[in-house]
Design a protein around this motif. Structure first.
Motif, PDB file in Angstrom:
ATOM      1  N   SER A   3      -4.972  -9.206  -1.105  1.00 25.71           N
ATOM      2  CA  SER A   3      -3.538  -9.089  -1.358  1.00 25.71           C
ATOM      3  C   SER A   3      -3.228  -9.267  -2.834  1.00 25.71           C
ATOM      4  O   SER A   3      -2.359  -8.579  -3.374  1.00 25.71           O
ATOM      5  CB  SER A   3      -2.768 -10.131  -0.542  1.00 25.71           C
ATOM      6  OG  SER A   3      -3.008  -9.941   0.824  1.00 25.71           O
ATOM      7  N   GLN A  40       1.863  -7.676   3.125  1.00 21.17           N
ATOM      8  CA  GLN A  40       1.267  -8.322   4.295  1.00 21.17           C
ATOM      9  C   GLN A  40       2.346  -9.045   5.088  1.00 21.17           C
ATOM     10  O   GLN A  40       2.349  -9.039   6.305  1.00 21.17           O
ATOM     11  CB  GLN A  40       0.201  -9.315   3.819  1.00 21.17           C
ATOM     12  CG  GLN A  40      -0.544  -9.980   4.942  1.00 21.17           C
ATOM     13  CD  GLN A  40      -1.710 -10.809   4.396  1.00 21.17           C
ATOM     14  OE1 GLN A  40      -1.828 -11.029   3.204  1.00 21.17           O
ATOM     15  NE2 GLN A  40      -2.569 -11.245   5.279  1.00 21.17           N
ATOM     16  N   ASP A  53      -1.116  -3.349   3.332  1.00 23.17           N
ATOM     17  CA  ASP A  53      -1.783  -4.639   3.486  1.00 23.17           C
ATOM     18  C   ASP A  53      -1.601  -5.117   4.923  1.00 23.17           C
ATOM     19  O   ASP A  53      -0.543  -5.615   5.285  1.00 23.17           O
ATOM     20  CB  ASP A  53      -1.182  -5.632   2.477  1.00 23.17           C
ATOM     21  CG  ASP A  53      -2.066  -6.856   2.285  1.00 23.17           C
ATOM     22  OD1 ASP A  53      -3.013  -7.020   3.075  1.00 23.17           O
ATOM     23  OD2 ASP A  53      -1.799  -7.636   1.357  1.00 23.17           O
ATOM     24  N   GLU A  54      -2.607  -4.933   5.703  1.00 18.00           N
ATOM     25  CA  GLU A  54      -2.571  -5.281   7.124  1.00 18.00           C
ATOM     26  C   GLU A  54      -1.336  -4.758   7.852  1.00 18.00           C
ATOM     27  O   GLU A  54      -0.551  -5.521   8.402  1.00 18.00           O
ATOM     28  CB  GLU A  54      -2.656  -6.801   7.294  1.00 18.00           C
ATOM     29  CG  GLU A  54      -3.934  -7.333   6.685  1.00 18.00           C
ATOM     30  CD  GLU A  54      -4.223  -8.748   7.120  1.00 18.00           C
ATOM     31  OE1 GLU A  54      -3.880  -9.077   8.269  1.00 18.00           O
ATOM     32  OE2 GLU A  54      -4.791  -9.499   6.318  1.00 18.00           O
ATOM     33  N   GLY A 109      -2.693 -15.025   3.475  1.00 16.89           N
ATOM     34  CA  GLY A 109      -2.068 -14.855   4.789  1.00 16.89           C
ATOM     35  C   GLY A 109      -2.894 -15.410   5.929  1.00 16.89           C
ATOM     36  O   GLY A 109      -2.399 -16.141   6.788  1.00 16.89           O
TER      37      GLY A 109
HETATM   38 MG   LIG Z   1      -3.761 -10.984   2.245  1.00 15.16          MG
END
Ligand SMILES: [Mg+2]
Ligand SMILES: Nc1ncnc2c1ncn2[C@@H]1O[C@H](COP(=O)(O)OP(=O)(O)OP(=O)(O)O)[C@@H](O)[C@H]1O
Ligand SMILES: Nc1ncnc2c1ncn2[C@@H]1O[C@H](COP(=O)(O)OP(=O)(O)OP(=O)(O)O)[C@@H](O)[C@H]1O
Ligand SMILES: [Mg+2]
Lengths: 326, 324, 506, 324
Positions: free
Chosen positions: C50, C92, C172-173, C405
């Motif tokens: 990230s 994220q 991001d995810e 995260g």
């Molecule tokens: Mg991350």
């Protein structure tokens, strides 16, 4: 434009009784005495009376006056906060109902008459007390709630002019920040507190810190002398510094009795109230003989010293009735 | 600790400056006055700090000061109520006020600003109502009681200087508040919910009880402050007593490091905040060349410069740390 | 792969370094993205993914290193500038304004205008409907974002990123709270974009997705690039090997449990999300129950109602055979329940508290000494939990907001584990957690169940559901649409139920 | 729209109640007064609504009203400054004040409460300084200028009733504010960043500019309000003019649906909020049996009951909707 409501009846049950309103310039015990006068007059003269205290200054006072016109009262006695600039408002009110002023006058307006005393004159009387208390001159500090109020300005200026031995001229003005000297007296300054009592007391304390050799403390609003006494007592200087007062707070009177206050200048708010109602009732009834030539119904101010404090106090208590506890 | 540095620095600066500008500043009479005033404001500020930490605000403090400060002498003098009863009633009323605020805010989810603003209006109106607008005071009696605010407790080895009684109250309040905030689980709960009420609730914290508790504490200290203020000046005018005190108290708390977003604050900081405000006010009268009617301009400007410097210094320090 | 000039990548970074107090998040990382390429970036929690993406999107500056766009060196000083250069980032964590409509959020900062300053609202409605359709979200664009569940918000975020018409889209995810079906829709979009020449940088801990999508994989470990995999090298073993530095064997170590007596019964429970539907089910001691459903099926709402966060509209809950009124979370906690919520940022954690204080928040009451904090116990507990969950932090005193995260998710889980609840409700417990840690969490669930603790876990990840459950409850539009014992579990069966089709006759 | 219902309901209730209790309430003279007062407060409230929507607060409004309200007559009467210069200076000063607040809050990240509290202190102190604590007013001159606040614009078909001039100002301000807030991108940015500053920043919005803009708008309307108040009452006292106006303005905005957490608010609601406060104050004087010194108690209690009812009704409706 505003509708013509001034002469209409109030619409109350007792529609033949005139309705008269009294508007002060703020909240203070001084006005409570006036309120007693208003109420007593209402009872004696069979008038419906109401009493109004503006809280936040000219804007609120204007609001109250206009709302009273809306309500259709038959007469208003007002203590204008800023007589010069409020002239137009007062004229508007005067065009709808019967308007007189009390406590501070608005000579340029169409008010019918003025009940009270000139604050400048009263200030000079206060100055006389200072001269009595400190015949050899000395350093003094002035304490007052707000400087911009007409009565405060008049009183303070009268006091200063008297101390410095100036001519009688209500138009004088000395800036509050400056140190004034003359005639043996040094006026160190004027401290305001915006009606915040702890601040008023702090002003006195800080003055005692700053000027340990001060000779006189002068409180121009009713609550200032009691605050001066509190501070002096806590500092253990009661009696060591002369206190000159204004108005008739009970603690001031107590102080005069005990000799901790040299004297005070009292107006007669009770009479302001009583006379206001009496005069307005007469005017309402069409009796214009009560209006003097110069439109000035003087209720003289008086000096109160140790020699005459007791009779004055007794009289005051009897007028106030049971609200009169210390 | 780091948070304390900022306010402590400003306080010290103003304190030393005033001492340099006025040779009277460090006299014991003046210091006693200063400590008494700081203590009185500090008590209010510590109380409101709890509310601010939960992310709320209490605008009714000044009016509670007025209600209790006028109410107690009214009860004692006008109603001839026995002293214990009057004091008990003062506590009960403050408690009830806090409870009312807390319940409305926690249970009915009303905005703290609205609830306490209505409080500001109501309690002053009520006080003006029952006193009939008359100034209240203890007269020449109750000298003993008044000692609570006016007495000075002599220090063992120091001549001519005593600790003003309100300072003892402040010490007690502050120590209790510090312990509560830092050592008990409830203090932790307050800090947690001030930052994220939802997450705190999800963690099994009874957030509404904590909110109510904070407002009750705040009103209780306001009530205590009210009594002490009234005892100190012996004269309370219902129309003006305590006006703007909420702003001063909140200012002290915020200067002392409480964020109005909630979740942070230290008791020591709050007390320094109160001290700063009172030193500034003292300075105006003591220093000759500052005309007293521009008092507010000076106070405002000094505080603003103080927080600006504080923030700038912090930034520079942070940048230094990173660039190393 | 269509490539104008394969030798000159669209975006290239060299020697990127980023330090935070106490950590080096990125240490000389270099990577490049070609036109139309899908590059997956993987790595353990806290590896620096990230951080790198935030630098590419202009959210934060790098301490050192160079960025080249089409071979030209450039600075990315602000989000605005990155957007102008055609780089968009899906964060994220969700970043939407709850008080605005879906359409307004999609075009926030890039509103179509009339007369200079006025917003062209009709156009926003039209265009946002198009982007919503593209991600397969059936929502009126006038719906307030605040009223959406997190999965749908995530899709709004994706629609928002698509609307940028970026040349490089960083995700991001994006699928961390999407279920298979929504994710498939997203893959469709990604392939389509890639075919049109848009480059995608894709971050995910779901390695299956990576295998399916990526043209190339970049692996980060501890802030360094530790390797790259070409299309033909991408497989589970290689990825895990590079990420963790060792083989992770036996991903799901599920052992069937002997279910004990019934500990919790929900009887015709109705929730705010679907006021007209009701749910009934029972949980037994020591079993692991999976709960599957599509986004918005009402699983989160059901768990929240069980936990007393939102009031039940009707029905009753029986715990240990006693009818229990759960009016607030504390009631649930006292009855032995724990909930790890889906939205860790809002509900799971107090981001500005330290790791230690977050971990101890639930157990302060238990460990108190007459209302006073038990700091020794608190410290001990935090240390244990950080070790158990392998949280990557500079210490237990670090502010939780500064964790990556996945590490935050571990804290959100850990704060409940220390309380030893009897019934553990987990809502997407492995959201954003790396493979290694996932395995740890699974084995933790196993050992909890062996100790007689009941685990009810909601997941949108089919593999996880199939691998971990003794029994699966499938929700569809607010109802428990079906139940499958372990023996009957299969992807098709679960999916049929989740989409509201009755199971084929046995 | 739904948000408006609550405040509109309370307003209507109080309005009708007052009309029933006093037969003078609906007279055109009174309505004119009421509209003028609402307009004056409304202008301040609309301005502060912008700040509140960004999640900030402006406590300096009352002092800016004082600064400009005393400053303009001081320039004109005491300094014999030509009218256009005086007005230009008023605008410049308001703008500078807003800019100062905005910069400190957006760039230096100081708390809005602290910055504007210092403003509250400073501007009043400065005004007391340059006026020498003397009351300012236009005297009997500047009749033309004063028409801006006191004139009544006759309505075509209605006899004996005119729209007070400040109302026209309010209409202009409100229409502009509404368009700005709801139709322009900047309005949308304000709403977005008030709710979630990070999201706004990540969307490429220059949030600090928006913060500055909000404070500038607020100070400008405060300045406008200051001039109009001074023109209306023709007397401005440096120590007290505008005291507590920030609280009234914020109360109007919050009653009108602005949440102090930021991100929500409608201009119409804010105006009804201002109207409610003014009708209540009007009621006190018009209705016989309410003693005027408990005015504040009545206002506070009515507002509190109003918001309580509003919230309770909302809850019941919500429950009804779901249980069906
Ligand atoms: Mg991350
Ligand atoms: N603002 C910050 N201050 C301090 N440390 C930070 C900050 N942002 C990130 N970090 C640290 O940098 C490291 C890398 O974090 P990053 O968020 O990039 O990880 P990640 O690879 O995205 O992990 P995940 O898969 O869990 O999302 C972590 O150790 C994190 O704690
Ligand atoms: N078609 C739809 N459009 C919009 N909202 C919907 C729709 N279907 C369901 N919802 C909403 O979804 C919410 C229920 O979602 P909940 O979060 O409980 O589900 P979930 O299965 O956990 O999904 P998620 O994975 O998104 O969390 C309710 O608020 C409901 O109103
Ligand atoms: Mg969910």
């Amino acid at each position: 434009g505003p509708s013509d409501t001034g002469d209409a009846d109030t619409g109350d049950v007792d529609s033949d009784r005139p309705e008269i309103a009294f508007v002060s310039n703020g909240i203070a015990d001084f006005w409570l005495i006036a309120k007693r006068g208003v109420e007593q007059a209402g009872e004696d003269l069979e008038v419906d009376v109401s009493f109004h205290t503006p809280q936040d200054t000219v804007v609120h006072q204007q609001q109250i006056l206009k709302d009273l016109v809306t309500r259709g009262v038959d007469g208003i006695s007002v203590s204008p906060i800023d007589p010069v600039n409020q002239a137009e408002l007062l004229n508007e009110i005067a065009s709808h109902t019967r308007l007189i002023t009390n406590d501070s006058d608005a000579p340029d307006s169409n008010r019918i008459l003025f009940v009270g005393i000139d604050n400048y004159k009263a200030g000079r009387m206060c100055g006389e007390l200072v001269v009595e208390a400190l015949p050899d001159g000395g350093k003094v500090m002035i304490f007052v709630g707000r400087m911009e109020q007409d009565n405060a300005r008049g009183r303070r200026q009268g006091l200063i002019d008297e101390l410095l031995g100036r001519e009688y001229n209500p138009k004088n003005f000395d800036s509050p920040g400056q140190v004034l000297e003359g005639n043996g007296y040094t006026i160190l300054g004027t401290l305001t507190d915006q009606f915040d009592f702890p601040k008023a007391k702090a002003n006195v304390e800080d003055t005692l810190s700053r000027h340990p050799d001060i000779d006189g403390l002068i409180g121009l609003f009713a609550y200032n002398p009691p605050m001066i006494l509190e501070a002096l007592e806590q500092a253990g200087k009661l009696g060591a510094v002369k206190v000159i007062a204004f108005d008739e707070d009970f603690k001031t009177l107590e102080g005069i009795k005990q000799g901790t206050v040299h004297g005070t200048v009292v107006q007669d708010p009770y009479q302001y109230g009583y006379l206001s109602v009496e005069l307005l009732k007469a005017i309402f009834a069409g009796d214009s003989s009560v209006v003097p030539e110069n439109k000035y119904v003087e209720v003289p101010a008086r000096h109160i010293r140790q020699d005459n404090v007791q009779p004055f106090w007794d009289d005051l208590k009897s007028k106030l009735g049971k609200t009169a506890e210390p | 600790m780091k948070k304390l540095l900022g306010i402590f620095g400003i306080f010290l600066f103003v304190f030393v400056l005033t001492a340099l500008l006025s040779d009277r500043f460090l006299e014991s009479y003046n210091l006693e006055n200063l400590i008494r005033r700081t203590a009185l404001l500090g008590i209010l500020a510590v109380g409101v700090a709890f509310v601010i930490i939960t992310g709320g605000i209490d605008l009714s403090i000044g009016s509670v000061v007025c209600l209790v400060g006028c109410g107690v002498p009214w009860l004692l003098v006008k109603q001839s109520c026995p002293l214990p009863w009057a004091l008990a009633l003062a506590v009960i009323v403050s408690l009830a006020v806090g409870l009312l605020h807390g319940l409305l805010i926690a249970k009915l989810k009303l905005q703290p600003f609205v609830v306490t603003l209505c409080g500001l209006l109501m309690y002053r109106g009520i006080t003006r109502g029952f006193t009939g607008d008359q100034t209240q005071g203890f007269g020449t009696e109750y000298k003993g009681l008044r000692q609570l605010a006016t007495a000075e407790v002599p220090l063992p080895f120091v001549e001519g200087f005593g600790i003003p009684a309100p300072c003892l109250f402040l010490i007690v309040v502050a120590v209790l508040a510090s312990i509560f905030l830092n050592q008990t689980i409830y203090g932790r709960y307050l800090l947690a919910m001030g930052q994220n009420e939802e997450a705190a609730r999800y963690s099994g914290i009874r957030t509404d009880r904590m909110v109510i508790l904070a407002y009750v504490i705040c009103s209780l200290t306001a009530g205590l402050g009210g009594i002490l203020f009234a005892l100190d000046v012996n004269s309370a005018q219902p129309g003006s007593f305590g006006n703007f005190y909420e702003l001063h108290a909140i200012a002290a708390a915020v200067l002392g490091g409480c964020s109005l977003r909630g979740g942070s604050g230290t008791i020591m900081g709050v007390i320094f905040g109160a001290g700063l405000i009172q030193v500034l006010r003292n300075m105006i009268t003591l220093v000759d060349f500052i005309p007293s009617h521009i008092e507010y301009a000076v106070i405002g400007a000094v505080i603003l410069c103080g927080v600006m410097t504080d923030e700038t210094v912090k930034r520079i320090v942070r940048r230094r740390l990173f660039s190393k | 792969m269509s490539d104008d000039d394969p030798r000159r990548p669209w975006l290239e970074v060299r020697g990127i370094c980023k330090r935070f107090p106490g950590v080096t998040a990125l240490d000389g990382v270099g990577m490049h993205v070609n036109r139309g390429e899908v590059v997956a970036v993987i790595g353990e929690n806290g590896a620096g993914k990230s951080s790198l993406m935030k630098i590419l999107a202009g959210v934060q500056p790098a301490d050192s290193g160079q960025i080249f766009l089409e071979g030209r060196r450039c600075q990315l000083a602000s989000v605005e500038q990155a957007l102008r250069l055609g780089i968009a980032l899906i964060h994220q964590e969700l970043n939407l304004a709850d008080n605005l409509e879906v359409g307004a959020n999609i075009f926030l900062g890039r509103e179509p205008r009339r007369f200079g300053l006025l917003i062209d609202k009709p156009r926003i409605l039209r265009d946002s409907a198009r982007y919503l359709a593209r991600v397969g979200l059936k929502l009126p664009p006038t719906r307030l974002v605040g009223s959406l569940p997190i999965g749908r918000k995530q899709m709004v975020e994706i629609a928002k990123a698509l609307s940028v018409d970026a040349r490089i889209l960083i995700m991001d995810e994006p699928t961390s709270s999407l279920s298979q079906r929504e994710a498939d829709q997203l893959f469709e979009v990604i392939r389509d974009l890639s075919a049109k020449g848009v480059s995608i940088v894709y971050i995910s801990h779901r390695l299956g997705e990576v295998k399916e999508l990526a043209h190339r994989v970049v692996v980060l470990r501890d802030g360094k690039k530790v390797g790259e995999l070409r299309r033909d090298e991408i497989n589970h073993e290689n990825m895990v090997q590079l990420m963790v530095g060792r083989q992770v064997s036996q991903f799901y170590l599920h052992r069937p449990h002997e279910p004990g007596e019934v500990v919790l019964t929900a009887d015709n429970l109705r929730t705010l999300a679907y006021p007209h539907r009701s749910c009934s089910f029972a949980l037994r001691r020591g079993e692991i129950v999976g709960m599957f459903g599509l986004v918005g099926a009402g699983r989160t709402e059901l768990l929240q109602t069980l936990f007393g966060v939102t009031p039940a509209l009707g029905g009753s809950v029986w715990i240990d055979g006693r009818k229990t009124a759960v009016r607030s979370p504390i009631d649930a906690v006292l009855a032995g329940l724990a909930l790890v919520p889906e939205d860790r940022k809002q509900q799971g954690l107090i981001l500005d508290l330290t790791v230690r204080n977050n971990l101890s928040l639930t157990s302060l009451r238990r460990d108190q000494k007459m209302g006073f904090l038990n700091r020794a116990r608190e410290r001990e507990l935090a240390r244990d939990m950080v070790r158990l969950l392998k949280v990557k932090a500079t210490g237990e005193g670090q502010v939780t907001r500064l964790l990556s995260g996945g590490n935050q998710q571990k804290i959100a889980l850990g704060k409940w584990l220390s309380l030893h609840p009897r019934i553990l409700l987990l809502d997407e417990p492995t959201r954003g957690i790396d493979v290694g840690a996932k395995t740890e969490i699974y084995s933790l669930m196993e050992s909890l169940a062996e100790k007689g603790i009941t685990v009810l876990f909601v997941s949108s990840e089919m593999e996880e559901i199939l691998g971990m459950s003794d029994r699966v409850l499938v929700m569809h539009e607010g109802r428990i649409f079906g139940e499958l014992p372990r023996a009957e579990l299969s992807e098709q069966r679960v999916m049929r139920l989740a989409t509201g089709q009755l199971p084929e006759a046995a």
